[in-house]
Write an enzyme that holds these catalytic residues in place. Structure first.
Site, short mmCIF file in Angstrom:
data_model
loop_
_atom_site.label_atom_id
_atom_site.label_comp_id
_atom_site.label_asym_id
_atom_site.label_seq_id
_atom_site.Cartn_x
_atom_site.Cartn_y
_atom_site.Cartn_z
N TYR A 1 0.82 -1.21 0.00
CA TYR A 1 0.00 0.00 0.00
C TYR A 1 0.86 1.26 0.00
O TYR A 1 0.56 2.23 -0.71
CB TYR A 1 -0.95 0.01 1.20
CG TYR A 1 -1.70 1.32 1.32
CD1 TYR A 1 -2.63 1.69 0.34
CD2 TYR A 1 -1.48 2.19 2.38
CE1 TYR A 1 -3.30 2.90 0.43
CE2 TYR A 1 -2.15 3.39 2.48
CZ TYR A 1 -3.06 3.75 1.50
OH TYR A 1 -3.72 4.95 1.59
N ARG B 1 1.34 6.74 -6.98
CA ARG B 1 0.19 7.63 -7.21
C ARG B 1 0.60 9.08 -6.95
O ARG B 1 0.28 9.98 -7.73
CB ARG B 1 -0.96 7.22 -6.28
CG ARG B 1 -2.15 8.13 -6.36
CD ARG B 1 -3.34 7.61 -5.55
NE ARG B 1 -3.07 7.42 -4.14
CZ ARG B 1 -3.97 7.01 -3.24
NH1 ARG B 1 -5.20 6.73 -3.64
NH2 ARG B 1 -3.66 6.86 -1.98
N TYR C 1 -1.03 13.27 6.02
CA TYR C 1 -0.64 12.28 7.03
C TYR C 1 0.87 12.37 7.28
O TYR C 1 1.64 12.56 6.34
CB TYR C 1 -0.94 10.85 6.54
CG TYR C 1 -2.38 10.38 6.66
CD1 TYR C 1 -3.35 11.11 7.34
CD2 TYR C 1 -2.76 9.16 6.09
CE1 TYR C 1 -4.66 10.64 7.42
CE2 TYR C 1 -4.06 8.69 6.17
CZ TYR C 1 -5.00 9.44 6.84
OH TYR C 1 -6.28 8.97 6.92
N ARG D 1 -11.57 13.28 1.03
CA ARG D 1 -12.56 12.49 1.77
C ARG D 1 -13.84 12.30 0.98
O ARG D 1 -14.60 11.36 1.21
CB ARG D 1 -12.85 13.14 3.12
CG ARG D 1 -11.64 13.26 4.02
CD ARG D 1 -11.02 11.90 4.32
NE ARG D 1 -9.83 12.00 5.17
CZ ARG D 1 -9.08 10.98 5.51
NH1 ARG D 1 -9.35 9.76 5.07
NH2 ARG D 1 -8.02 11.14 6.28
N GLU E 1 -14.15 -0.71 6.26
CA GLU E 1 -14.16 0.58 5.58
C GLU E 1 -15.48 0.72 4.84
O GLU E 1 -15.99 -0.25 4.29
CB GLU E 1 -12.97 0.61 4.61
CG GLU E 1 -12.69 1.95 3.99
CD GLU E 1 -11.37 1.94 3.22
OE1 GLU E 1 -10.31 1.68 3.82
OE2 GLU E 1 -11.43 2.18 2.01
C1 3EB Z 1 -7.78 6.34 5.55
O1 3EB Z 1 -8.67 7.14 5.83
C2 3EB Z 1 -8.20 4.92 5.32
O2 3EB Z 1 -5.29 5.42 -0.30
O3 3EB Z 1 -6.89 5.81 -1.71
C3 3EB Z 1 -9.35 5.08 2.55
C4 3EB Z 1 -9.73 5.50 1.28
C5 3EB Z 1 -8.03 4.79 2.81
C6 3EB Z 1 -8.79 5.63 0.25
C7 3EB Z 1 -6.48 5.53 -0.57
C8 3EB Z 1 -7.09 4.94 1.77
C9 3EB Z 1 -7.47 5.35 0.52
O4 3EB Z 1 -6.59 6.67 5.45
C10 3EB Z 1 -7.59 4.30 4.15
#
Ligand code: 3EB
Length: 341
Positions: free
Chosen positions: A155, A162, A215, A228, A335
């Site tokens: 990941y 990306r 992050y 989001r 999720e």
């Molecule tokens: C998060 O909130 C959970 O890497 O495209 C959720 C939706 C998550 C998309 C992505 C990762 C992704 O970090 C993980």
């Protein structure tokens, strides 16, 4: 090339793309007239064999349904679409949106980050050339998403590739990022489907969460490039494309070994994103058939809990697809994503 000549709208009230969750058998009974307005179909597990002959892009994801109603996603257009293929991307477009699917075969000698970068470059090239410049929503399915190789999880490698593609394309991370999901499935290679539009949507972030593109480094050398949610406004019709949403507050996972706790926290996050988008009728329990959700569970044993909790939280007419899938952080058990009108 006439990549999606603009056709007259069938109704001013229609959005140019809408999602129906239908039993896979429905595809067998479609007339060619009905097929002409399908932008694409995404199935989980098995689709009827006839789907292989369909004119529209089809993606069958090797993931198991957890409940008995085996629904598939049918992405429709109110008017007929055009089809094409470019660098391995099968797509359909209708003058307003482009729906595309890409399968990048696994390659032992190629690192995940390199493959991801290649896939994203192709997608960004296509939407640029075709004139659908704004990514709305991306779905990413990776093999062995939590496996680690030379100190980096697959990941994290995916995030590297990306990020590089978006950075090279001069994306503004607080304005241009699509909503997304990244899920581990039993694929051999990278499976992506996406929606792009002629007009930009509005990037939505969650005030309870640090934006994923900010992050801290402990989660990986490059942050995850997604928003989001994307709020689209087509004429008077609003649609909210909700990213994969998990039990994360700030940037930390809450309730690490507690599926019930993660579910409650995730539903608060979903409601918070809805509030942030100030979407009309934006209470989860009041939204009906126009609220289509997908939940991924790492472990099958949490299915009955998830089914029960969602039944208590959602309107009874909101359809939900329950799938077994691996979540990108090892401590996340589930999720939820969705499309809400
Ligand atoms: C998060 O909130 C959970 O890497 O495209 C959720 C939706 C998550 C998309 C992505 C990762 C992704 O970090 C993980």
């Amino acid at each position: 090339a006439s990549l999606g000549a603009r056709k007259s709208r069938s109704s001013v009230f229609d959005a140019p793309v809408y999602l129906s969750l239908l039993p896979a058998e429905t595809l067998d009974g479609m007339t060619s007239t009905e097929q002409a307005t399908v932008l694409g179909v995404v199935g989980f597990g098995d689709l009827p064999e006839s789907a292989g002959d369909a004119p529209y892009p089809v993606l069958t994801l090797p993931m198991s349904h957890l409940d008995d109603q085996k629904l598939c996603e049918v992405w429709q257009s109110p008017w007929p679409v055009s089809h094409g293929e470019n660098q391995g991307i099968r797509y359909a477009c209708n003058g307003e949106v482009l729906f595309g699917v890409l399968y990048l075969r696994g390659n032992e000698r190629e690192a995940v980050e390199t493959g991801t970068y290649r896939a994203y470059r192709r997608i960004l090239d296509l939407i640029h050339v075709a004139g659908y410049k704004h990514l709305v929503r991306m779905w990413n399915y990776l093999p062995r998403i939590n496996d680690e190789y030379l100190g980096l999880e697959n990941y994290q490698r995916f995030c590297l590739g990306r990020h590089q593609a978006f950075a090279e394309a001069d994306y503004l991370f607080d304005r241009d990022l699509p909503a997304a999901s990244a899920i581990g499935a039993g694929t051999d290679g990278l499976l992506i489907y996406f929606i792009a539009a002629r007009v930009p949507g509005r990037q939505i972030e969650n005030p309870r969460q640090v934006s994923a593109y900010r992050y801290p480094l402990r989660y990986g050398p490059r942050s995850p490039s997604f928003s989001r949610a994307t709020l689209m406004e087509f004429g008077g019709v609003r649609q909210l494309y909700l990213s994969g949403t998990a039990s994360i507050v700030g940037h930390e996972t809450l309730h690490p070994e507690d599926a019930a706790g993660q579910l409650v926290e995730t539903l608060i996050n979903v409601q918070t994103v809805l509030d942030e988008a100030s979407h009309a009728r934006a209470r989860l329990d009041e939204l009906g058939p126009d609220c289509t959700l997908k939940i991924y569970l790492r472990h099958r044993k949490h299915f009955s809990l998830a089914k029960k909790t969602l039944a208590e939280t959602l309107h009874p007419l909101s359809p939900v697809i329950f799938l077994q899938g691996d979540i990108c952080r090892r401590d996340l058990l589930l999720e939820i994503e969705g499309v809400i009108r």
